[in-house]
Design a protein around this motif. Structure first.
Motif, PDB file in Angstrom:
ATOM      1  N   VAL A   1      11.931 -11.421  -5.353  1.00 32.12           N
ATOM      2  CA  VAL A   1      12.415 -10.067  -5.616  1.00 32.12           C
ATOM      3  C   VAL A   1      11.517  -9.071  -4.901  1.00 32.12           C
ATOM      4  CG1 VAL A   1      13.041  -8.378  -7.384  1.00 32.12           C
ATOM      5  CG2 VAL A   1      13.180 -10.825  -7.901  1.00 32.12           C
ATOM      6  N   THR A   2      12.131  -8.178  -4.144  1.00 33.64           N
ATOM      7  CA  THR A   2      11.407  -7.114  -3.446  1.00 33.64           C
ATOM      8  C   THR A   2      11.947  -5.769  -3.908  1.00 33.64           C
ATOM      9  OG1 THR A   2      11.100  -8.520  -1.506  1.00 33.64           O
ATOM     10  CG2 THR A   2      10.782  -6.155  -1.203  1.00 33.64           C
ATOM     11  N   ILE A   3      11.040  -4.855  -4.225  1.00 37.38           N
ATOM     12  CA  ILE A   3      11.429  -3.498  -4.616  1.00 37.38           C
ATOM     13  C   ILE A   3      10.773  -2.523  -3.654  1.00 37.38           C
ATOM     14  CG2 ILE A   3      11.308  -1.717  -6.383  1.00 37.38           C
ATOM     15  CD1 ILE A   3      11.337  -3.859  -8.497  1.00 37.38           C
ATOM     16  N   MET A   4      11.600  -1.713  -3.012  1.00 37.56           N
ATOM     17  CA  MET A   4      11.120  -0.636  -2.151  1.00 37.56           C
ATOM     18  C   MET A   4      11.477   0.696  -2.810  1.00 37.56           C
ATOM     19  SD  MET A   4      11.814   1.918   0.150  1.00 37.56           S
ATOM     20  CE  MET A   4      13.494   1.665   0.675  1.00 37.56           C
ATOM     21  N   ILE A   5      10.482   1.548  -2.989  1.00 36.42           N
ATOM     22  CA  ILE A   5      10.694   2.857  -3.611  1.00 36.42           C
ATOM     23  C   ILE A   5      10.222   3.943  -2.655  1.00 36.42           C
ATOM     24  CG2 ILE A   5      10.101   4.364  -5.530  1.00 36.42           C
ATOM     25  CD1 ILE A   5       9.804   1.994  -7.297  1.00 36.42           C
ATOM     26  N   HIS A   6      11.055   4.959  -2.519  1.00 34.11           N
ATOM     27  CA  HIS A   6      10.759   6.127  -1.680  1.00 34.11           C
ATOM     28  C   HIS A   6      11.044   7.337  -2.560  1.00 34.11           C
ATOM     29  CE1 HIS A   6      10.886   8.678   1.987  1.00 34.11           C
ATOM     30  NE2 HIS A   6      11.915   9.255   1.398  1.00 34.11           N
TER      31      HIS A   6
ATOM     32  N   LYS B   1       0.842  -1.190   0.000  1.00 35.60           N
ATOM     33  CA  LYS B   1       0.000   0.000   0.000  1.00 35.60           C
ATOM     34  C   LYS B   1       0.884   1.249   0.000  1.00 35.60           C
ATOM     35  CE  LYS B   1      -3.584   2.374   2.645  1.00 35.60           C
ATOM     36  NZ  LYS B   1      -4.427   2.342   3.876  1.00 35.60           N
ATOM     37  N   PRO B   2       0.692   2.164  -0.957  1.00 34.02           N
ATOM     38  CA  PRO B   2       1.507   3.382  -0.958  1.00 34.02           C
ATOM     39  C   PRO B   2       1.246   4.224   0.290  1.00 34.02           C
ATOM     40  CG  PRO B   2       0.356   3.087  -3.052  1.00 34.02           C
ATOM     41  CD  PRO B   2      -0.237   2.107  -2.095  1.00 34.02           C
ATOM     42  N   ILE B   3       2.319   4.738   0.858  1.00 33.98           N
ATOM     43  CA  ILE B   3       2.222   5.596   2.039  1.00 33.98           C
ATOM     44  C   ILE B   3       2.850   6.942   1.696  1.00 33.98           C
ATOM     45  CG2 ILE B   3       2.908   5.903   4.452  1.00 33.98           C
ATOM     46  CD1 ILE B   3       3.041   2.864   4.695  1.00 33.98           C
TER      47      ILE B   3
ATOM     48  N   SER C   1       6.049   6.153  -0.434  1.00 36.82           N
ATOM     49  CA  SER C   1       6.824   4.911  -0.299  1.00 36.82           C
ATOM     50  C   SER C   1       5.920   3.720  -0.599  1.00 36.82           C
ATOM     51  CB  SER C   1       7.393   4.773   1.115  1.00 36.82           C
ATOM     52  OG  SER C   1       8.239   5.864   1.427  1.00 36.82           O
ATOM     53  N   ARG C   2       6.500   2.715  -1.270  1.00 41.90           N
ATOM     54  CA  ARG C   2       5.755   1.482  -1.521  1.00 41.90           C
ATOM     55  C   ARG C   2       6.735   0.331  -1.653  1.00 41.90           C
ATOM     56  NH1 ARG C   2       2.550   1.489  -6.723  1.00 41.90           N
ATOM     57  NH2 ARG C   2       4.186   0.149  -7.582  1.00 41.90           N
TER      58      ARG C   2
END
Length: 198
Positions: free
Chosen positions: A164-169, A133-135, A148-149
């Motif tokens: 595979v995990t992608i974290m974007i801020h 969930k985008p925060i 962040s998501r």
């Protein structure tokens, strides 16, 4: 006499030929099979993250990622994990790609199915994808908002597992369809490299 014997032999040969043709035509055509990578061919790679294509994150952040491979623990020799991290100079965009791989030939790998995850049928033998969930929160330095998501895709093919995990801020995050395409490309390429591909 000779003519009669010759005629009988010719008739017998013709009958055998027609029978053989009938048998051949009634047999089902052979079905081509796709090449299968032997279980023993899959291997773990210490430099997997460095071999993957990170152009999407370079376009998004404007800088190349830095890589980190984690040493496997004694109890986890069949596992590998690496990071590809991208941070802009103003630290307003942070992208972290984590790739976790495993090769287990002793038993079928169980990857479970987290709540809210969606099953996949276009990569590996089985798999799932889960969108976070985008925060969003205010950007105190530059104004506006920072979102962040974290998204994850896990697949299994034979004895090999790739997660595979992608974290974007960042000020904005990719649409889920774009994130799925990137995650799928990472997983597919990881499996290819683990199977000895170039």
């Amino acid at each position: 006499m000779i003519t009669t014997v010759t005629r009988r032999v010719a008739v017998a040969l013709l009958a055998l030929t027609l029978s053989a043709c009938a048998n051949v035509s009634s047999s089902p055509p052979a079905t081509p099979t796709a090449p299968v990578t032997p279980a023993a061919a899959y291997r773990l790679l210490d430099d997997l993250c460095e071999q993957l294509d990170h152009n999407w994150s370079i376009r998004l952040a404007g800088v190349p990622p830095k890589f980190k491979a984690f040493e496997p623990l004694p109890a986890g020799k069949d596992h590998r994990r690496c990071h590809a991290g991208t941070v802009t100079t103003d630290q307003q965009t942070v992208i972290l790609v984590t790739v976790h791989t495993r090769v287990d030939r002793s038993e079928p790998l169980d990857i479970g199915l987290p709540k809210s995850a969606r099953l996949l049928d276009n990569v590996g033998d089985r798999g799932w994808i889960l969108f976070g969930k985008p925060i969003s929160r205010p950007n105190e330095l530059l104004g506006g908002e920072i979102t962040s998501r974290q998204d994850q895709l896990t697949v299994v093919k034979g004895p090999a597992m790739v997660s595979v995990t992608i974290m974007i801020h960042a000020s904005s995050v990719p649409e889920e369809s774009a994130a799925e395409a990137v995650l799928t490309a990472y997983a597919q390429r990881s499996l290819e490299l683990m199977a000895g591909g170039q």
